[in-house]
Design an enzyme around this catalytic site. Structure first.
Site, PDB file in Angstrom:
ATOM      1  N   GLN A  65     -48.768 -10.596   3.684  1.00 55.82           N
ATOM      2  CA  GLN A  65     -49.603  -9.335   3.472  1.00 55.82           C
ATOM      3  C   GLN A  65     -50.732  -9.746   2.810  1.00 55.82           C
ATOM      4  OE1 GLN A  65     -48.747  -5.212   2.193  1.00 55.82           O
ATOM      5  NE2 GLN A  65     -47.849  -5.258   4.100  1.00 55.82           N
ATOM      6  N   GLU A  79     -43.950  -7.740   6.593  1.00 54.22           N
ATOM      7  CA  GLU A  79     -44.075  -6.496   5.832  1.00 54.22           C
ATOM      8  C   GLU A  79     -45.222  -5.607   6.626  1.00 54.22           C
ATOM      9  OE1 GLU A  79     -44.819  -7.278   1.766  1.00 54.22           O
ATOM     10  OE2 GLU A  79     -43.085  -8.895   1.685  1.00 54.22           O
ATOM     11  N   ASP A  93     -52.508 -13.363  -2.293  1.00 51.81           N
ATOM     12  CA  ASP A  93     -52.127 -13.354  -3.652  1.00 51.81           C
ATOM     13  C   ASP A  93     -50.504 -13.409  -3.646  1.00 51.81           C
ATOM     14  OD1 ASP A  93     -54.564 -11.976  -5.133  1.00 51.81           O
ATOM     15  OD2 ASP A  93     -54.405 -11.236  -2.879  1.00 51.81           O
ATOM     16  N   TYR A  94     -49.886 -12.801  -2.684  1.00 50.24           N
ATOM     17  CA  TYR A  94     -48.599 -13.132  -2.684  1.00 50.24           C
ATOM     18  C   TYR A  94     -47.717 -14.210  -2.086  1.00 50.24           C
ATOM     19  CZ  TYR A  94     -49.299  -7.951  -3.172  1.00 50.24           C
ATOM     20  OH  TYR A  94     -49.781  -6.921  -3.575  1.00 50.24           O
ATOM     21  N   HIS A 135     -55.233  -8.401  -5.453  1.00 51.32           N
ATOM     22  CA  HIS A 135     -55.625  -8.265  -3.888  1.00 51.32           C
ATOM     23  C   HIS A 135     -57.206  -9.016  -3.548  1.00 51.32           C
ATOM     24  CE1 HIS A 135     -52.648  -5.285  -4.506  1.00 51.32           C
ATOM     25  NE2 HIS A 135     -52.367  -5.270  -2.997  1.00 51.32           N
ATOM     26  N   GLU A 152     -41.146 -11.906   0.507  1.00 45.64           N
ATOM     27  CA  GLU A 152     -41.903 -13.060   1.143  1.00 45.64           C
ATOM     28  C   GLU A 152     -41.276 -14.571   0.968  1.00 45.64           C
ATOM     29  OE1 GLU A 152     -44.466  -9.868  -0.494  1.00 45.64           O
ATOM     30  OE2 GLU A 152     -43.001 -11.133  -1.394  1.00 45.64           O
TER      31      GLU A 152
END
Length: 796
Positions: free
Chosen positions: A550, A497, A553-554, A595, A528
């Site tokens: 990115q 991304e 956390d994701y 984040h 993701e």
């Protein structure tokens, strides 16, 4: 042809008919053999020879039809119902199928998983024992099967995308052993109920956007275990739901086909057209194969009579694919009923012989172990008359076991050793240790590559700096590196991304898409899960992808394929397959609940099989990238979010210097206490250490650099021997990575022997970090906490 009489001319039409007839009868035999394997396999489970079984009965005819169009160079991503496809393509034998059912750990008997996976998880070799990629163009390639529903979908996207890359990226054209100009198709299979999973929908959407040669076969038997289709799928039909995905002139999308599982000729016609289009135009396609039967039900754990009506069961018997294929063959005068009966009898005999051979090969080494163990235990009984009776009983029980396993052998040996206190170095104990070593190799090997390209064999190369080396922001150092890497290594592609046009959110790839091309450095949608799958599939095919998440956390969105597929890939194929994906992400200290992640415990527990790199700055990250690209293991690189604008000197040897994995670095020497940390938190530690100089406390600071592998040379122990005090500082939750480090140093390295005071850990709070700078201060370790802990330890 050589048997023709002199002057005899063979009619081309007759030749064509004979060839067609031969092919149809071969398919019929394959279907019959596979059905018999399912029937015998279920019996093996119910009689206790095997633990559990799921079989592909009912899907034989669609799969022999599908296999007809699977060419050398193509790839398969599927699950545990595709035994017929594996048999029909020659990728597996029925004997191997039964070896897998028995969990035979000998890789010469079960070359697909060495007994580590349940039956029907097939895998062909992609690398040799030294880690070199094989010629994938001239072989039929099956990626290791997966059991979690729809888990095969994400990697299928990447397997197909690689064909697009090989066709479009000019610098990849010379790699003719990896692709034939992108003409390969990825065949992906899935059960109809599993199309309810998000994996399916995210993969379909991405495939439609990307336009890649992905052919998806949906086996629709009307149920998801016991749950009817009407509770699974809108409109009760996956092809009806997908109508909006249908590609039209001037649009992207997919081609969608509906066929009947009992219609052999119809499926051959439709499959041929759809696969040809996918191969030539890279248009993805979905084949909705309806009216599949399931003669034995879902698995050996239950009976489908519990949830199917008598009418449904009768319909399944009447419309069984093999029965209908037999009728079609007779109606079209391709064979008589007697000929087909002979084929069926031969199929039963062949399958039974294959089963028996697999069982004998599985049992033979165990029987030898039993015989040796019984002899040794009985000899021990003569030496120990006080325990002779029970030792003889143990030996007799083991000898009488008709179907022993390795477990029973070791249990009996262990019990016998315990009955004789002075036999610790005797022949029984020696044999026990020998078998332990043998079984460790059988069951506990190949988590990482074990050949020449083992990552731990990559030697360290120091960074070289010119006297006038420029001092740049960390992201600029990375940018210079990636520019050189893409110039020199054509197999590297990067995507994620915001990675392409704007050069990632932290500018590590700024301007590089324009220089190296949008087919090598490119953007993706917010997806993701399939970014990870896309990277896995590309890595299977000999590419060296860098797939970006990115923010760490994701990672949760993409964790399932990383954990269930990538991390255990080498283990479950006993080293036959690897996918050296590098997952690039960033994390640690920033702002806010979503984040500022540092979920190292999650990574450490779910991604064993990947290397986990936690560099403190971007130069260290570059050295680790270089090391990873020398090996063939997958890894995750967690760059420091707050390090991109810190100043660093630019090394001269950007592509050559290498940071060894598993080797901590002492970033500050000291005598009083050892402080262990990594990543962004290391800067907090160094700030505190500098402040403690005023108190006369001299701290040694160790950067672990990688969490997997961890301190393979026990450098932290060497520091602890000098200081006798240990403080671990980590921003993960309490008991997370700090607990892991504590276990490694205290238990594995035996560090407790060198302690003068109780060791301490400083971690983040149990809750997620609060927003703002104050939130960060009160949620994660701060310098004051470090100072207080060190002073308290020094005072004890």
């Amino acid at each position: 042809m050589e048997n023709l009489a002199p002057g005899e001319v063979l009619d081309p039409e007759k030749l064509s008919f004979d060839k067609f007839r031969e092919e149809v009868l071969r398919d019929y035999r394959s279907a019959c053999e596979s059905r018999e394997a399912s029937l015998l396999g279920r019996k093996e489970v119910l009689t206790g020879k095997a633990k559990f079984g799921i079989f592909g009965d009912g899907k034989e005819v669609p799969q022999v039809a599908m296999a007809k169009f699977f060419r050398p160079g193509d790839f398969y991503a599927g699950y545990y119902r595709d035994q017929t496809f594996a048999f029909a393509t020659g990728a597996a034998t029925i004997e191997e199928f039964f070896a897998q059912l028995y969990a035979d750990p000998d890789p010469t008997h079960d070359p697909h998983s060495a007994g580590r996976q349940m039956n029907s998880h097939f895998a062909t070799p992609f690398i040799d024992t030294d880690g070199r990629t094989l010629d994938l163009v001239n072989r039929k390639n099956l990626t290791s099967g997966l059991a979690p529903t729809a888990a095969q979908m994400p990697k299928a996207l990447g397997l197909a995308y690689a064909s697009k890359a090989f066709r479009k990226v000019g610098v990849l054209q010379p790699f003719t052993e990896l692709s034939n100009e992108g003409n390969e198709v990825c065949f992906c299979t899935i059960g109809d109920a599993a199309t309810s999973e998000g994996h399916f929908w995210e993969t379909l959407n991405a495939a439609g956007v990307l336009q890649v040669p992905l052919a998806i076969f949906v086996w629709d038997d009307g149920y998801g275990i016991s749950v009817p289709r009407k509770y699974q799928t809108t409109k009760g039909s996956i092809s009806a739901v997908l109508e909006g995905f249908q590609k039209r002139e001037g649009t992207n999308g997919l081609d969608i086909y509906r066929v009947k599982a009992w219609d052999y000729a119809g499926m051959c016609e439709v499959f041929e057209a759809g696969i040809r289009s996918a191969r030539q135009t890279h248009t993805p396609c979905v084949f909705h194969v309806e009216e599949v039967t399931q003669p034995q039900g879902h698995s050996t754990s239950g009976s489908h009579e519990r949830y199917k009506s008598p009418e449904r069961l009768e319909w399944e018997r009447e419309w069984d694919g093999i029965k209908k294929l037999k009728e079609w063959i007779i109606e079209n005068a391709l064979a008589t009923e007697e000929e087909l009966n002979e084929i069926e009898t031969a199929a039963k005999d062949f399958t039974r012989d294959s089963r028996n051979m697999a069982w004998e090969k599985y049992q033979d080494p165990i029987r030898q172990q039993v015989s040796r163990s019984v002899t040794l235990i009985r000899e021990m009984a003569h030496r120990h008359p006080e325990s002779a009776e029970i030792l003889q009983q143990l030996a007799g029980t083991l000898a009488a076991n008709r179907e022993p396993g390795r477990k029973e052998v070791l249990e009996t040996l262990h019990q016998s050793i315990g009955l004789a206190s002075n036999e610790g170095n005797g022949p029984v104990a020696a044999y026990y240790r020998e078998l332990l070593k043998e079984n460790t190799a059988l069951y506990n090997s190949h988590l990482y590559h074990e050949g020449d390209r083992n990552i731990l064999r990559v030697p360290a190369v120091e960074a070289i700096y010119a006297e006038d080396a420029p001092v740049l922001n960390g992201y600029e150092v990375l940018n210079r590196y990636f520019d050189r890497l893409f110039t020199e290594n054509p197999l590297v592609l990067a995507f994620g991304e915001d990675l392409g046009q704007i050069g990632d959110v932290n500018q590590g790839f700024a301007g590089l898409q324009a220089k190296h091309g949008a087919d090598r450095i490119f953007d993706t949608g917010i997806r993701e899960l399939t970014i990870m799958g896309q990277g896995i599939g590309m890595a299977f095919r000999g590419l060296r992808p860098i797939a970006e998440i990115q923010y760490i956390d994701y990672l949760l969105y993409g964790l399932q394929p990383l954990s269930d597929d990538l991390a255990c890939l080498q283990y479950r194929t006993a080293g036959r397959q690897t996918a050296p994906l590098i997952v690039r992400t960033r994390g640690h200290r920033l702002e806010g609940i979503w984040h500022s992640g540092s979920p190292m415990a999650l990574v450490l527990s779910s991604l064993r099989g990947l290397h986990v790199c936690v560099p403190r700055n971007m130069v260290q990250a570059i050295g680790m990238y270089n090391t990873l690209l020398e090996g063939v293991d997958p890894a995750i690189m967690i760059e420091c979010l707050n390090g991109y604008r810190l100043k660093e000197r630019l090394p001269e040897n950007l592509l050559d210097f290498k940071v060894p994995l598993g080797v901590p670095e002492v970033v500050r020497e000291g005598e009083d206490i050892t402080i262990v940390s990594y990543g962004s938190t290391l800067r907090i530690v160094l700030e505190a250490v500098q402040a403690m100089e005023a108190f006369g406390i001299n701290c040694e600071v160790v950067d672990v650099q990688t969490l997997l592998p961890f301190d393979i040379q026990h450098d932290i122990l060497a520091s602890l021997k000098k200081t006798s005090k240990l403080l671990i500082v980590d921003e993960d939750v309490p008991g997370g990575a700090a607990g892991y480090i504590f276990n490694k140093v205290m238990e594995e390295q035996g560090g407790y022997r060198w302690l003068d005071v109780a060791p301490r850990t400083i971690t983040g709070q149990a809750h997620r970090p609060a927003y703002s700078s104050d939130g960060d201060y009160f949620s994660k370790p701060n310098a004051e906490q470090v100072i207080d802990a060190v002073r308290a330890m020094m005072a004890e």
